[in-house]
Write an enzyme that holds these catalytic residues in place. Structure first.
Site, PDB file in Angstrom:
ATOM      1  N   GLY A 251      -1.935 -17.480   0.115  1.00  0.00           N
ATOM      2  CA  GLY A 251      -2.575 -16.451  -0.170  1.00  0.00           C
ATOM      3  C   GLY A 251      -2.655 -16.119  -1.653  1.00  0.00           C
TER       4      GLY A 251
ATOM      5  N   GLY B  66       2.749 -14.088  -3.460  1.00  0.00           N
ATOM      6  CA  GLY B  66       3.653 -15.608  -3.869  1.00  0.00           C
ATOM      7  C   GLY B  66       4.494 -15.593  -4.548  1.00  0.00           C
TER       8      GLY B  66
ATOM      9  N   GLU C  90       0.577 -21.827  -1.852  1.00  0.00           N
ATOM     10  CA  GLU C  90      -1.250 -22.213  -1.669  1.00  0.00           C
ATOM     11  C   GLU C  90      -1.009 -21.003  -2.658  1.00  0.00           C
ATOM     12  OE1 GLU C  90      -4.421 -22.223  -1.754  1.00  0.00           O
ATOM     13  OE2 GLU C  90      -4.504 -22.542   0.039  1.00  0.00           O
TER      14      GLU C  90
ATOM     15  N   LYS D 109       3.199 -15.935  10.131  1.00  0.00           N
ATOM     16  CA  LYS D 109       2.920 -14.596  10.666  1.00  0.00           C
ATOM     17  C   LYS D 109       1.559 -14.441  10.301  1.00  0.00           C
ATOM     18  CE  LYS D 109       2.204 -10.220   7.488  1.00  0.00           C
ATOM     19  NZ  LYS D 109       0.675 -10.280   7.934  1.00  0.00           N
TER      20      LYS D 109
ATOM     21  N   GLU E 259      -9.606 -14.341 -10.134  1.00  0.00           N
ATOM     22  CA  GLU E 259      -9.556 -15.015  -8.874  1.00  0.00           C
ATOM     23  C   GLU E 259     -10.990 -14.135  -8.163  1.00  0.00           C
ATOM     24  OE1 GLU E 259      -8.486 -17.905  -5.131  1.00  0.00           O
ATOM     25  OE2 GLU E 259      -7.420 -16.285  -5.787  1.00  0.00           O
TER      26      GLU E 259
END
Length: 493
Positions: free
Chosen positions: A228, A233, A250, A176, A385
Site C-alpha cells: 500500500g 506502511g 511494499e 485482509k 506518487e
C-alpha cells in the site's frame, strides 16, 4: 445486476462480522453497487488469528513440504481453471481491463507452481565448528501465523506475492484485502478449501481501517506483510514494532524510466507507454517519471503525445479496451487534484489533462491518458506518487544528470533504462537506487525474480526464493559429543 452478498472465510467456514455491518463494493465503470462484504471489527480479526493459530498448532506445522507443495500445485490448477471467471470478477471490482486481469490470474498460478517446488527443499545446513566434539546444524522453521494486508489494484497477484511464500514456508495466514476490492480474495480462499487446504490455514477478514489496525496491532500474529502507501506502511510498522512483529512492506514508488539518445526508440516509446498507462497507471511499478536525453527529447515527447491520445478507453470487460476507469472515487479525485497541480506548476500538457465524463464514460471514473512535458525534478508531480495515468517527462543532459534525477525522490521500487550501450546499461543499473532495474523492457515480471523496494518504497522481498525467507526462522542446534565436563563458571568457546 443483482448485488452479491459475500462472506468472510474463517476456520474453513463462511462467517459474518460480529456487528453485522457491511461495506458496498462499487463497479468503477458505472458506479453501481455490485456486491457487499462484512465490516470486520477487532473481535473478528482476533477470531481469525486464533483460527490460524489453532490450525498451525494442530495440523499445518506438521504437514510435510511434499504435501504443502502438492496442495499449492492444486491451487494453481484451480486458478487456471477459473481464470476467466476470476478475471471478470476482478475487473468488475476494480476496473482494470480484463486483458490484464486474465494474464494476472495465469501469472499468479505460475507463482504457486514455482514455490510449490521449494516447499520440500527448505534445507538447513550443518556447520563445521572449531571443536570436533561439537556438532552444529540449523533448521528452517515457519514463522507461525502471518497477517497479509493487500491493496486494491491487483488483489489476486498482490496476495499471491505474499500467500505463496507463506504457504511454502509452512505458515498459516489471515488475509485482509482492501475494502475497495475484496471479492477475488474471498473466492481464492474458497478455492483453497476446495482443493484440500485444511480449515484455518487460509482465513479472510474484510473491512476498513478498523480491521487493518487490528491486523497490525494484534499480539496473536508472528509476521506481517503489507502492500500500500507509505503513510499506512509507517503506521503498520509502528504498531507491529510494539509487539516486535517483523514486517515486509511494499509501499509503491515514483519510478524513473530513462531513455538515452542511443536507445531503440521503436521499443523505448511503447515501453514508456506501457510503463505508465498499463493498468491506468494504478501500479506500484508505474514508470511515472520519464527521463529523456535532450538530443531525442522533442521527438519522444511528440510521439508519446500522439500515441497517448489514441489509447482506447472503454468498458474494461471489453477485450478491445486498452485503458479502463480508475478504481474508486477517492483515487479519481486524488489524480485530478494532481493534474491541476501539474497545470499550476507550469508543466506543459502534451496529452489529456482532464476527466472523461461524457457519453459512455458519463458514469465511470475515467481520466484521459495525461502527459506533462518540461517537468522540473522538483515539481510535486515529479516527486509524489499519483497512482494514475499521469506521466511526467523530464529532460536530462548526460548520464550523471540522469542518475541524479532518477535517485532524487524518496522512493526506490523500480526503474528502467533504454540504451544500446551494454557498458552504460550495467553502470547505470548499479547506481540506481531501486529494488528492480529493467533494461530495454519495462513492467515485466517473473515468478522466480525477487521484488521489493528501498528507501520509502519499503523493505523485504516478495516473489522468488527470497520471499520464502521472509516467512522462516532459522533455529540453531548444537550437540556436545564430548563426555568431558568443562568449567561451569566460564563460557565454552
Amino acid at each position: 445486476m443483482s448485488v452479491k452478498k459475500l462472506s468472510m472465510i474463517v476456520g474453513g467456514r463462511r462467517v459474518e462480522s460480529e456487528t453485522g455491518e457491511r461495506i458496498d463494493s462499487v463497479n468503477p465503470f458505472n458506479q453501481e453497487i455490485w456486491s457487499t462484504v462484512p465490516r470486520a471489527n477487532v473481535a473478528d480479526v482476533e477470531n481469525a488469528y486464533q483460527s490460524a493459530r489453532d490450525a498451525f498448532a494442530t495440523t499445518w506445522r506438521d504437514t510435510t513440504g511434499v504435501a504443502r507443495g502438492a496442495l499449492m500445485h492444486r491451487l494453481a490448477e484451480k486458478l487456471v481453471e477459473r481464470s476467466h471467471e476470476l478475471s471478470r470478477t476482478e475487473t468488475i471490482d476494480n476496473g482494470k481491463v480484463i486483458r490484464e486481469t486474465y494474464r494476472q490470474m495465469l501469472f499468479a498460478a505460475k507463482n504457486y507452481r514455482f514455490l510449490a517446488g521449494y516447499a520440500d527443499k527448505l534445507y538447513g545446513q550443518t556447520i563445521p565448528l572449531d571443536k570436533s566434539s561439537l556438532f552444529d546444524y540449523t533448521i528452517a522453521e515457519p514463522a507461525g501465523v502471518a497477517g497479509l494486508l493487500v491493496a486494491w489494484n491487483s488483489p489476486v497477484q498482490l496476495l499471491t506475492n505474499k500467500l505463496a511464500p507463506a504457504l511454502c514456508a509452512g505458515c498459516t495466514v489471515v488475509i485482509k484485502p482492501s475494502e475497495y476490492a475484496s471479492a477475488t480474495t474471498i473466492e481464492l480462499a474458497e478455492m483453497a478449501l476446495e482443493v484440500g487446504f485444511p480449515a484455518g490455514v487460509i482465513n479472510v477478514v474484510t473491512g476498513d481501517a478498523v480491521a487493518g489496525h487490528a491486523m497490525s496491532s494484534s499480539r496473536n500474529v508472528d509476521k506481517l506483510s503489507f502492500t500500500g502507501g507509505p503513510h499506512t506502511g509507517v503506521l503498520i510498522a509502528q504498531e507491529a514494532a510494539k509487539n516486535l512483529v517483523p514486517v515486509t512492506l511494499e509501499l509503491g514508488g515514483k519510478s524513473p524510466n530513462i531513455i538515452f539518445e542511443d536507445a531503440d526508440l521503436s521499443a523505448a516509446i511503447p515501453g514508456a507507454l506501457a510503463g505508465i498507462f498499463g493498468a491506468a497507471g494504478q501500479s506500484c511499478i508505474s514508470g511515472s517519471r520519464l527521463l529523456v536525453q535532450r538530443s531525442v527529447y522533442s521527438k519522444v515527447v511528440d510521439e508519446l503525445g500522439t500515441r497517448a491520445s489514441s489509447i482506447r478507453l472503454g468498458n474494461p470487460l471489453d477485450q478491445e479496451t486498452e485503458m479502463g476507469p480508475v478504481a474508486n472515487k477517492s483515487q479519481y479525485d486524488r489524480i485530478l487534484r494532481f493534474v491541476d497541480v501539474g497545470r499550476r506548476s507550469g508543466a506543459r500538457v502534451v496529452a489529456g489533462g482532464s476527466a472523461v465524463n461524457t457519453g459512455e464514460f458519463r458514469q465511470g471514473y475515467f481520466i484521459a491518458p495525461t502527459i506533462f512535458a518540461d517537468v522540473s525534478p522538483a515539481m510535486e508531480i515529479a516527486q509524489e506518487e499519483i497512482f494514475g495515468p499521469v506521466l511526467s517527462i523530464i529532460p536530462f543532459e548526460d548520464d550523471e544528470e540522469a542518475v541524479t534525477i532518477a535517485n532524487g525522490t524518496k522512493y526506490g521500487l523500480a526503474s528502467g533504462l533504454w540504451t544500446r550501450d551494454l557498458s552504460r546499461a550495467h553502470k547505470i543499473a548499479k547506481r540506481l537506487e531501486a529494488g528492480t532495474v529493467w533494461i530495454n523492457t519495462y513492467r515485466t515480471n517473473a515468478a522466480q525474480a525477487p521484488f521489493g523496494g528501498v528507501k520509502s518504497s519499503g523493505y523485504g522481498r516478495e516473489r522468488g526464493l527470497d520471499a520464502v525467507r521472509e516467512y522462516l526462522h532459522v533455529k540453531n542446534v548444537m550437540i556436545d559429543l564430548d563426555a568431558e565436563i568443562g568449567d561451569p563458571f566460564s563460557m565454552r568457546v
